[in-house]
Enzyme design. Structure first.
Site, mmCIF file in Angstrom:
data_model
loop_
_atom_site.group_PDB
_atom_site.id
_atom_site.type_symbol
_atom_site.label_atom_id
_atom_site.label_comp_id
_atom_site.label_asym_id
_atom_site.label_seq_id
_atom_site.Cartn_x
_atom_site.Cartn_y
_atom_site.Cartn_z
ATOM 1 N N ASP A 1 0.866 -1.172 0.000
ATOM 2 C CA ASP A 1 0.000 0.000 0.000
ATOM 3 C C ASP A 1 0.904 1.224 0.000
ATOM 4 O O ASP A 1 2.106 1.140 0.286
ATOM 5 C CB ASP A 1 -0.934 -0.028 1.219
ATOM 6 C CG ASP A 1 -2.217 0.759 0.990
ATOM 7 O OD1 ASP A 1 -2.232 1.645 0.103
ATOM 8 O OD2 ASP A 1 -3.207 0.496 1.696
ATOM 9 N N TRP A 2 0.347 2.383 -0.293
ATOM 10 C CA TRP A 2 1.128 3.593 -0.518
ATOM 11 C C TRP A 2 1.767 4.065 0.799
ATOM 12 O O TRP A 2 1.081 4.480 1.711
ATOM 13 C CB TRP A 2 0.240 4.656 -1.136
ATOM 14 C CG TRP A 2 0.189 4.621 -2.633
ATOM 15 C CD1 TRP A 2 0.397 5.682 -3.463
ATOM 16 C CD2 TRP A 2 -0.063 3.497 -3.497
ATOM 17 N NE1 TRP A 2 0.301 5.293 -4.787
ATOM 18 C CE2 TRP A 2 0.015 3.958 -4.837
ATOM 19 C CE3 TRP A 2 -0.336 2.150 -3.281
ATOM 20 C CZ2 TRP A 2 -0.163 3.120 -5.936
ATOM 21 C CZ3 TRP A 2 -0.529 1.308 -4.372
ATOM 22 C CH2 TRP A 2 -0.441 1.794 -5.679
#
Length: 888
Positions: A310-311
């Site tokens: 995920d970012w």
């Protein structure tokens, strides 16, 4: 110039070595029995989740081998990756940085082979941050259809739109959150708190997306069940002084029987990518948790694709690489910093032997296997949109404003998808109450529509960034799972059009607090009052009315409960329509005799008004089922969110002490009567169930997988001369903050910017982390989705369903199984089918019972077993209405 960050930060946290006996850890690889296993440890008799659980290490990271239906894609990937230089392999694995190019995430390209950058783009309801795209119903909404065909059709249409925009990886669908607690902010992005329903829905959605030629990315893996405390920076922004993300503490049985279940279906469906989540699992960050990535996902489930962070969910370099992470997004450690755990550092780590060559090869093989599996080629069309502006012209590199050119081509990708969205919205609408045939409407004399949720957002349907407000009708919730509406048909506009066609008098009041005007309207003779109310939620980086992603409570927003009570106190024909991201509390008003109908319409997307009008007027006979339980109180669910840190400024400890008992499983176990049970939904006709038949099939005994893997493949030597890895000459078009694989000096320590540079892998990586020798196969593994024999059909169940009403309609028979153990949920869903049956006609419901459906996870043998407890199969229209049953 690019500054290369410390490579081994956080290794101790990434790979804790202590583990209690019952936690997520391989204890034994002994064989289990072939059918029943009287000696199995009874599920839920094991200790439940505990604070400060740790996650046992598992190394090495399993390497892809092309098993199952991946063989052809793997062969193409091997041929392609064998041609790559080390720099090109690093380019494949490392994002170019936040706002580095046109998509929300991109990796580096390989111009030498004509390979353009991979484009990663949200979202699970439509292509995010662009125009001329559709907005689909939420996952939770489509789950209410209980229709495999609609799951697939929605996925396929979304995939086609992403494909036509130039997207490579669609960041969805969602099985995490599963929906442990109804207040969870992103529950609407997923499907249902039931793992079987979510498993079917995510598998069909993945097939639809990937058949359209786009890689699906199942997310968020795993235990990502609330927004509060998922990221330290976000939490600190809300005033919480924590230094580490929340830890979801989950025991072994619960992990397998609940949270991992739908991801097994995703892997079996061939998903190309899985996104690891922000949270920790048993106090190890998900994106560097070797237990969940290496062991559960890649080893036990045989996942052949790639794991994407995920970012900003990556916290280490070498530790995350050997723990199973294959791609880092968006590439920089902090947005727009130009600093990366990988990029330059990954190049150095391979060159100096910290990361073995087989591991970087495996990363690249996994990425390219997924690429070729969905039919992508080396001649893909260019990306034709830009996530950072809707203007036609703008910077190609938005983070620094560089390379002004045409970045948006405004390609209309919607096709005929409006009809798909309208159909899903109608067939997902759950009829919860219908007294004295109040519905369907047939040219009523006077319709009074009440409530803000019936009308438009006065700022426009896209007037709030990422839909971060609750103004007007709820067609989409908020966060990165949003997309731009091409239009939004409001209930007010659609119902007015229907009224005009019918010659019906029609008035609406779209202000919840215009009490005197509302009372004056609904008190008039012949009024049919339709009250629209909602409850919203979303992702944690946005707070709406004090709801920091997660809902603060289960009441309706904008005084919706008071609005319903006020109208129904005056009008004896009050119909309530709820748009929401999960259950709300109906206790104070649902049984009022003046409330003649209640419908849940979920979060339906752009065709919202048309969909609800189709149901209210009987153009679609409702058959949807609620994908969650409507409880009488918040406390009745038995689970809740953690809203206040409970570990000082350390990682908040979220203990999943309820085990597998969530939603209806908890209500059943506690003998709490819900308002509306899981799987419940009415129709404008009636159905009769009879003639249950259970046929046992002759199948071979369950055989645990055994043997050894091949050694990790190494695809070729590479230069160890650091001069070969320096930035190209001065004519190279260097972009500030862009993440490159190159070194900026031949001095390794200086290139790494790591004061501890020079440590060997043996000094800070766990044992076996770099071991590429053959490894033993897990008894519970052996193929994508786990041991193939888990999917053997043991029984076929049939029943006769008759439409004994006067209208043609659809019915959703459901099959539940009692696994029989004193610590099992009383019933678990194990089959369903949506059937179309004309009035007076009968049809046959058919469902297969797989070995997996009858099994429990045994912590001793670390395998699935069928216990000796008696098993019972039940069939009926909901989880609490099961007229047919038979022992197995």
């Amino acid at each position: 110039m690019l500054r290369a960050l410390t490579f081994a930060v956080g290794v101790a946290l990434a790979t804790p070595l202590a583990s209690a006996s019952h936690l997520l850890q391989r204890q034994s690889t002994g064989n289990s029995s072939n059918s029943t296993y009287p000696g199995a440890v009874d599920p839920a008799a094991e200790p439940g989740a505990q604070s400060f659980q740790t996650s046992g290490p598992f190394y090495p990271s399993p390497w892809v081998n092309g098993q199952g239906d991946w063989a052809d894609a793997y062969a193409k990937a091997k041929d392609f990756v064998s041609q790559l230089t080390l720099l090109e392999k690093v380019n494949l694995t490392t994002g170019v940085g936040w706002e580095g190019e046109q998509c929300v995430g991109q990796v580096g390209s390989i111009p030498r082979l004509g390979f353009r950058s991979l484009c990663m783009q949200d979202s699970p309801v439509g292509v995010r941050d662009t125009d001329y795209n559709s907005v689909f119903s939420s996952g939770q909404t489509v789950a209410a259809t209980f229709d495999r065909g609609l799951f697939y059709a929605r996925g396929n249409a979304m995939g086609a739109e992403h494909k036509a925009k130039g997207v490579t990886v669609q960041l969805g669908p969602v099985a995490g959150p599963l929906g442990r607690s109804p207040e969870g902010g992103r529950n609407w992005e997923g499907f249902s708190p039931d793992p079987y329903l979510t498993g079917v829905a995510i598998a069909e959605t993945i097939k639809g997306i990937q058949d359209a030629g786009v890689i699906a990315c199942a997310k968020h893996f795993i235990g990502n069940e609330q927004e509060h405390f998922r990221q330290t920076g976000e939490a600190q922004g809300y005033g919480f002084n924590i230094t580490d993300s929340i830890s979801s503490n989950i025991d072994d049985v619960t992990m397998h029987e609940l949270y991992l279940w739908p991801f097994a279906d995703a892997v079996r469906a061939g998903v190309g990518s899985i996104m690891c989540s922000y949270n920790q699992v048993n106090n190890s960050y998900s994106c560097q948790n070797s237990k969940v990535l290496n062991d559960l996902l890649k080893n036990e489930l045989g996942f052949q694709g790639f794991v994407m962070s995920d970012w900003q969910a990556q916290h280490t370099g070498a530790a995350s690489a050997v723990a199973g992470l294959d791609m880092t997004m968006p590439g920089d450690t902090v947005f727009s910093s130009g600093e990366s755990f990988w990029g330059t550092n990954l190049t150095l780590a391979v060159l100096n032997g910290t990361i073995p060559e087989w591991r970087i090869d495996d990363m690249a093989l996994r990425i390219m296997s997924a690429y070729f599996k969905v039919g992508l080629t080396l001649n893909e069309p260019p990306i034709n949109f830009d996530s950072w502006t809707l203007d036609t012209y703008g910077p190609l590199h938005a983070s620094v404003g560089a390379n002004i050119q045409q970045v948006n081509f405004h390609v209309d990708v919607r096709g005929d998808h409006a009809s798909v969205i309208r159909n899903i919205g109608a067939r997902a609408t759950v009829l919860l109450k219908n007294v004295n045939n109040a519905l369907p409407l047939s040219k009523p004399k006077f319709v009074a529509v009440i409530g803000e949720d019936a009308g438009p957002n006065l700022w426009g349907p896209n007037g709030c960034s990422d839909r971060g407000c609750d103004n007007g009708t709820l067609g989409m919730a908020w966060g990165s799972g949003s997309a731009n509406f091409p239009y939004l048909v409001t209930p007010d506009s659609a119902l007015q059009s229907q009224a005009l066609a019918d010659g019906t008098r029609y008035e609406s009041v779209l202000d919840n607090y215009a009490t005197s005007q509302i009372n004056a309207l609904v008190s008039q003779a012949d009024a049919t009052a339709i009250v629209f109310v909602n409850a919203d939620s979303g992702e944690g980086y946005i707070s709406v009315d004090g709801n920091e992603g997660d809902r603060n409570n289960l009441t309706l927003w904008h005084s919706g409960d008071a609005l319903i009570q006020n109208v129904s106190a005056i009008c004896n024909n009050t119909i309530v329509v709820i748009h929401s991201t999960g259950p709300t509390l109906l206790t104070e008003w649902y049984d009022s005799p003046n409330i003649t109908a209640i419908l849940w319409a979920g979060v339906p997307g752009q065709e919202s008004g048309n969909s609800i009008t189709d149901v209210l007027y009987g153009k679609v006979n409702p058959a949807a089922r609620t994908p969650f339980t409507w409880g009488p109180t918040r406390e009745s669910y038995g689970t809740d969110l953690l809203y206040t840190p409970n570990n000082g400024n350390g990682a908040p400890q979220d203990d999943f002490t309820e085990g597998p008992f969530i939603d209806y499983r908890s209500f059943d176990a506690q003998n709490i009567t819900p308002i509306y049970e899981f799987g419940f939904g009415l129709s404008y006709t009636t159905f009769e169930y009879s003639n249950l038949q259970v046929t046992k099939l002759n199948v071979s005994a369950y055989t645990p997988s055994s043997g050894m893997t091949e050694a990790a493949p190494v695809l070729g030597n590479f230069s160890t001369n650091l001069t070969d890895y320096l930035f190209p000459n001065s004519s190279f078009p260097y972009i500030r903050q862009y993440i490159y694989p190159y070194l900026n000096t031949t001095d390794e320590k200086q290139a790494s910017a790591d004061p501890n540079y020079g440590q060997t892998a043996a000094e800070f990586l766990p044992p076996h982390a770099t071991d590429g020798s053959p490894q033993p196969l897990l008894p519970s593994g052996g193929a994508p989705g786990g041991n193939p024999q888990l999917y053997d059909v043991l029984y076929t169940v049939t029943a006769t369903i008759k439409n004994n009403g006067t209208l043609n309609g659809e019915e959703v028979p459901q099959l539940y199984i009692s696994l029989g153990g004193p610590n099992n949920p009383p019933l678990v869903l194990r089959g369903f089918e949506r059937l179309s049956i004309d009035a007076g006609q009968s049809t046959t419901f058919t469902a297969d019972i797989l070995r997996r459906d009858l099994s429990n996870w045994d912590t001793v043998s670390q395998n699935w077993v069928i216990t000796s407890y008696p098993k019972t199969v039940c069939v009926g229209p909901s989880s609490r209405n099961l007229p047919l049953s038979q022992s197995l």
